[in-house]
Design an enzyme around this catalytic site. Structure first.
Site, PDB file in Angstrom:
ATOM      1  N   GLY A 115     -13.080 -20.543   2.585  1.00  0.00           N
ATOM      2  CA  GLY A 115     -12.661 -19.507   4.007  1.00  0.00           C
ATOM      3  C   GLY A 115     -14.141 -18.812   4.292  1.00  0.00           C
TER       4      GLY A 115
ATOM      5  N   ARG B 290     -12.424 -24.129   6.983  1.00  0.00           N
ATOM      6  CA  ARG B 290     -12.436 -25.269   7.792  1.00  0.00           C
ATOM      7  C   ARG B 290     -13.416 -24.902   9.251  1.00  0.00           C
ATOM      8  NH1 ARG B 290      -5.644 -23.712   9.725  1.00  0.00           N
ATOM      9  NH2 ARG B 290      -6.861 -22.016  10.572  1.00  0.00           N
TER      10      ARG B 290
ATOM     11  N   ASP C 178     -12.383  -3.294   0.666  1.00  0.00           N
ATOM     12  CA  ASP C 178     -12.298  -4.817  -0.133  1.00  0.00           C
ATOM     13  C   ASP C 178     -13.970  -4.842  -0.887  1.00  0.00           C
ATOM     14  OD1 ASP C 178      -9.693  -4.850   0.899  1.00  0.00           O
ATOM     15  OD2 ASP C 178     -10.921  -5.846   3.256  1.00  0.00           O
TER      16      ASP C 178
ATOM     17  N   LYS D 139      -8.416  -5.381  12.369  1.00  0.00           N
ATOM     18  CA  LYS D 139     -10.019  -4.611  11.291  1.00  0.00           C
ATOM     19  C   LYS D 139     -11.513  -5.346  11.547  1.00  0.00           C
ATOM     20  CE  LYS D 139      -8.483  -6.048   6.428  1.00  0.00           C
ATOM     21  NZ  LYS D 139      -8.698  -6.624   5.074  1.00  0.00           N
TER      22      LYS D 139
ATOM     23  N   VAL E 192     -16.583 -25.109  10.043  1.00  0.00           N
ATOM     24  CA  VAL E 192     -18.512 -24.797  10.178  1.00  0.00           C
ATOM     25  C   VAL E 192     -18.424 -24.382  10.672  1.00  0.00           C
ATOM     26  CG1 VAL E 192     -19.775 -26.063   9.561  1.00  0.00           C
ATOM     27  CG2 VAL E 192     -17.673 -27.221   9.706  1.00  0.00           C
TER      28      VAL E 192
ATOM     29  N   SER F 129       0.901  -1.454   0.068  1.00  0.00           N
ATOM     30  CA  SER F 129      -0.171  -0.178  -0.206  1.00  0.00           C
ATOM     31  C   SER F 129       0.819   1.530   0.483  1.00  0.00           C
ATOM     32  CB  SER F 129      -1.329   0.228   1.283  1.00  0.00           C
ATOM     33  OG  SER F 129      -1.981  -0.984   1.153  1.00  0.00           O
TER      34      SER F 129
ATOM     35  N   ALA G 146     -12.420 -11.879   5.256  1.00  0.00           N
ATOM     36  CA  ALA G 146     -12.654 -11.513   3.065  1.00  0.00           C
ATOM     37  C   ALA G 146     -13.162 -11.980   2.379  1.00  0.00           C
ATOM     38  CB  ALA G 146     -10.737 -11.898   2.211  1.00  0.00           C
TER      39      ALA G 146
ATOM     40  N   ARG H 173     -18.099 -20.952  12.073  1.00  0.00           N
ATOM     41  CA  ARG H 173     -18.062 -20.325  11.615  1.00  0.00           C
ATOM     42  C   ARG H 173     -18.094 -19.695   9.601  1.00  0.00           C
ATOM     43  NH1 ARG H 173     -11.689 -16.981  10.946  1.00  0.00           N
ATOM     44  NH2 ARG H 173     -12.606 -14.926  11.094  1.00  0.00           N
TER      45      ARG H 173
ATOM     46  N   LEU I 248      -7.941 -14.241  -4.124  1.00  0.00           N
ATOM     47  CA  LEU I 248      -7.381 -13.269  -3.342  1.00  0.00           C
ATOM     48  C   LEU I 248      -6.082 -13.315  -2.856  1.00  0.00           C
ATOM     49  CD1 LEU I 248     -11.063 -12.782  -3.487  1.00  0.00           C
ATOM     50  CD2 LEU I 248      -9.916 -12.346  -0.949  1.00  0.00           C
TER      51      LEU I 248
HETATM   52  P1  NAP Z   1      -8.574 -14.128   7.467  1.00  0.00           P
HETATM   53  O1  NAP Z   1      -9.591 -13.479   8.592  1.00  0.00           O
HETATM   54  O2  NAP Z   1      -7.874 -14.340   8.659  1.00  0.00           O
HETATM   55  O3  NAP Z   1      -9.439 -15.687   7.295  1.00  0.00           O
HETATM   56  C1  NAP Z   1      -9.046 -16.753   7.214  1.00  0.00           C
HETATM   57  C2  NAP Z   1      -9.957 -17.841   6.721  1.00  0.00           C
HETATM   58  O4  NAP Z   1      -8.394 -18.393   5.884  1.00  0.00           O
HETATM   59  C3  NAP Z   1     -10.814 -18.978   8.016  1.00  0.00           C
HETATM   60  O5  NAP Z   1     -11.328 -18.742   7.357  1.00  0.00           O
HETATM   61  C4  NAP Z   1      -9.443 -19.468   7.900  1.00  0.00           C
HETATM   62  O6  NAP Z   1     -10.467 -20.478   8.624  1.00  0.00           O
HETATM   63  C5  NAP Z   1      -9.154 -20.088   6.392  1.00  0.00           C
HETATM   64  N1  NAP Z   1      -7.322 -21.284   6.852  1.00  0.00           N
HETATM   65  C6  NAP Z   1      -6.721 -20.309   6.972  1.00  0.00           C
HETATM   66  N2  NAP Z   1      -5.439 -20.833   7.355  1.00  0.00           N
HETATM   67  C7  NAP Z   1      -6.479 -22.828   6.752  1.00  0.00           C
HETATM   68  C8  NAP Z   1      -5.771 -23.742   5.910  1.00  0.00           C
HETATM   69  N3  NAP Z   1      -4.695 -24.325   6.494  1.00  0.00           N
HETATM   70  N4  NAP Z   1      -6.951 -24.693   5.667  1.00  0.00           N
HETATM   71  C9  NAP Z   1      -7.873 -23.840   5.495  1.00  0.00           C
HETATM   72  N5  NAP Z   1      -8.593 -23.016   5.854  1.00  0.00           N
HETATM   73  C10 NAP Z   1      -7.195 -21.788   6.337  1.00  0.00           C
HETATM   74  O7  NAP Z   1      -8.144 -13.962   6.978  1.00  0.00           O
HETATM   75  P2  NAP Z   1      -8.538 -12.970   6.198  1.00  0.00           P
HETATM   76  O8  NAP Z   1      -8.154 -10.887   6.416  1.00  0.00           O
HETATM   77  O9  NAP Z   1     -10.205 -13.806   5.070  1.00  0.00           O
HETATM   78  O10 NAP Z   1      -7.503 -12.804   5.037  1.00  0.00           O
HETATM   79  C11 NAP Z   1      -7.822 -14.503   3.600  1.00  0.00           C
HETATM   80  C12 NAP Z   1      -6.627 -14.028   2.677  1.00  0.00           C
HETATM   81  O11 NAP Z   1      -7.464 -12.813   1.300  1.00  0.00           O
HETATM   82  C13 NAP Z   1      -5.405 -13.764   2.441  1.00  0.00           C
HETATM   83  O12 NAP Z   1      -4.318 -14.801   2.204  1.00  0.00           O
HETATM   84  C14 NAP Z   1      -5.392 -12.351   2.143  1.00  0.00           C
HETATM   85  O13 NAP Z   1      -4.315 -11.513   2.174  1.00  0.00           O
HETATM   86  C15 NAP Z   1      -6.224 -11.911   1.255  1.00  0.00           C
HETATM   87  N6  NAP Z   1      -6.802 -11.041   0.928  1.00  0.00           N
HETATM   88  C16 NAP Z   1      -6.816 -10.179  -0.339  1.00  0.00           C
HETATM   89  C17 NAP Z   1      -7.034  -8.658  -0.317  1.00  0.00           C
HETATM   90  C18 NAP Z   1      -6.868  -7.826  -1.899  1.00  0.00           C
HETATM   91  O14 NAP Z   1      -6.899  -7.108  -1.648  1.00  0.00           O
HETATM   92  N7  NAP Z   1      -7.022  -9.276  -2.661  1.00  0.00           N
HETATM   93  C19 NAP Z   1      -7.993  -8.329   0.434  1.00  0.00           C
HETATM   94  C20 NAP Z   1      -8.433  -9.206   2.003  1.00  0.00           C
HETATM   95  C21 NAP Z   1      -7.804 -10.253   2.497  1.00  0.00           C
HETATM   96  P3  NAP Z   1      -9.352 -20.845  11.012  1.00  0.00           P
HETATM   97  O15 NAP Z   1     -11.577 -19.759   9.948  1.00  0.00           O
HETATM   98  O16 NAP Z   1     -10.855 -22.334  10.231  1.00  0.00           O
HETATM   99  O17 NAP Z   1      -8.940 -20.038  10.954  1.00  0.00           O
END
Ligand code: NAP
Length: 298
Positions: free
Chosen positions: A125, A149, A101, A65, A151, A16, A129, A153, A221
């Protein structure tokens, strides 16, 4: 010099500063965007200092966030829906939380894909996001499946989306049968987990041995690396796929417009993001990507 900060921890991975500073320079604004490493116990004090120091705004990233919401004076509809704020606008000490987002994802998605009349969108997920993606797609009337992972949530998210939009939403566990079942009707597949993100570039959220849905568009993503394993798997199967760099750009464009009230120099921001992505591959896949001069300590 007016200051916009990115509040998070860790923030060394962020592109950013490169994107926003390129935009401020292009517009001739004496503004500077700096990443600020904030310990969780210092978040409230840092937000309070925004009112006093008069920063025009901030971005908020992992892990704040959600926890930042009660510290703000007003939350706009996009942030209420997603229960997450990634952008703060400071209106003379009155702090308003937004979520760019959701709109960033939808804007970029539609530059690549038009929703067909039938079929389901599959989201992997159920985190922050995934919530933005689910609300964005459901608002367009699309039915959803969620595989997660945790359920419970996913079920909470499914319930929130159903209640708000009345679309069909199915929450499934992170199991091979779920992928087989959900892929049969899937026209859009969105990865909203960090699986495949640097440095774990060999990982993919999609299980080996289960064919990717042949008629689906794949949106990952994750944007580091630009060609994630999931994107490569899809392309090798003749399926169109993109990474999340376009969403990153669009959410940055929307944040810039909220802070400045000006149209964003999108092409300049795109070029800055492209340069940062190239530098990151050239530097190696595990190094910090933020220019250390742009990192402050709270
Ligand atoms: P978050 O709130 O931490 O959520 C992550 C999700 O992924 C949760 O559902 C988590 O499950 C699941 N997860 C994590 N490790 C896993 C694994 N080994 N196996 C299965 N599920 C798994 O993170 P987030 O903010 O949503 O971000 C998710 C991804 O999107 C990140 O890589 C982030 O960089 C990307 N992102 C990109 C943008 C963009 O502008 N392109 C914007 C936002 C986010 P649990 O609930 O069980 O932990």
């Amino acid at each position: 010099m007016r200051k916009i900060v990115l509040l998070g921890s860790p923030i060394a991975h962020s592109y950013s500063p490169a994107i926003q500073n390129a935009a401020f320079n292009e517009a001739g604004l004496a503004w500077r965007y700096q990443a600020m490493e904030v310990a969780p116990e210092k978040l409230a004090a840092t937000i309070a200092s925004m009112r006093v120091d008069g920063w025009p705004g901030a971005n908020v990233t992992i892990p704040f966030k959600e926890s930042v919401l009660p510290l703000l004076d007003e939350i706009d509809a996009s942030a209420i829906e997603t229960s997450a704020v990634n952008t703060i606008v400071n209106k003379n000490g009155h702090l308003v939380g937004h979520n760019t987002d959701l709109r960033g994802f939808i804007r970029d998605l539609h530059t690549h894909w038009q929703a067909p009349r039938a079929g389901q969108s599959l989201i992997l997920g159920a985190g922050g996001a995934a919530r933005a993606v689910a609300f964005g797609l459901a608002r367009e009337g699309l039915d959803l499946s969620l595989i997660a992972r945790s359920v419970s949530r996913a079920e909470r998210l499914a319930e929130d989306v159903r209640r708000e939009f009345g679309v069909e939403v199915t929450a499934l566990p992170w199991a091979r049968e779920s992928f087989v079942r959900a892929s049969s009707q899937c026209t859009l597949l969105v990865n909203a987990t960090p699986l495949g993100m640097m440095p774990h570039i060999q990982e993919s959220p999609w299980p080996d041995g289960v064919p990717l849905p042949p008629d689906a568009f794949v949106y990952d993503l994750v944007y580091t690396p630009a060609d994630t394993r999931l994107v490569q798997q899809a392309q090798q199967s003749g399926i169109k796929a993109v990474s999340g760099a376009g969403m990153l750009l669009e959410q940055a464009v929307l944040s810039y417009e909220l802070w400045t009230g000006l149209g964003a120099p999108r092409e300049r921001m795109r070029a800055a993001l492209g340069g940062a992505l190239e530098r990151s591959s050239a530097w190696g896949r595990t190094e910090d990507r933020t220019d250390r001069r742009e990192v402050l300590d709270a």
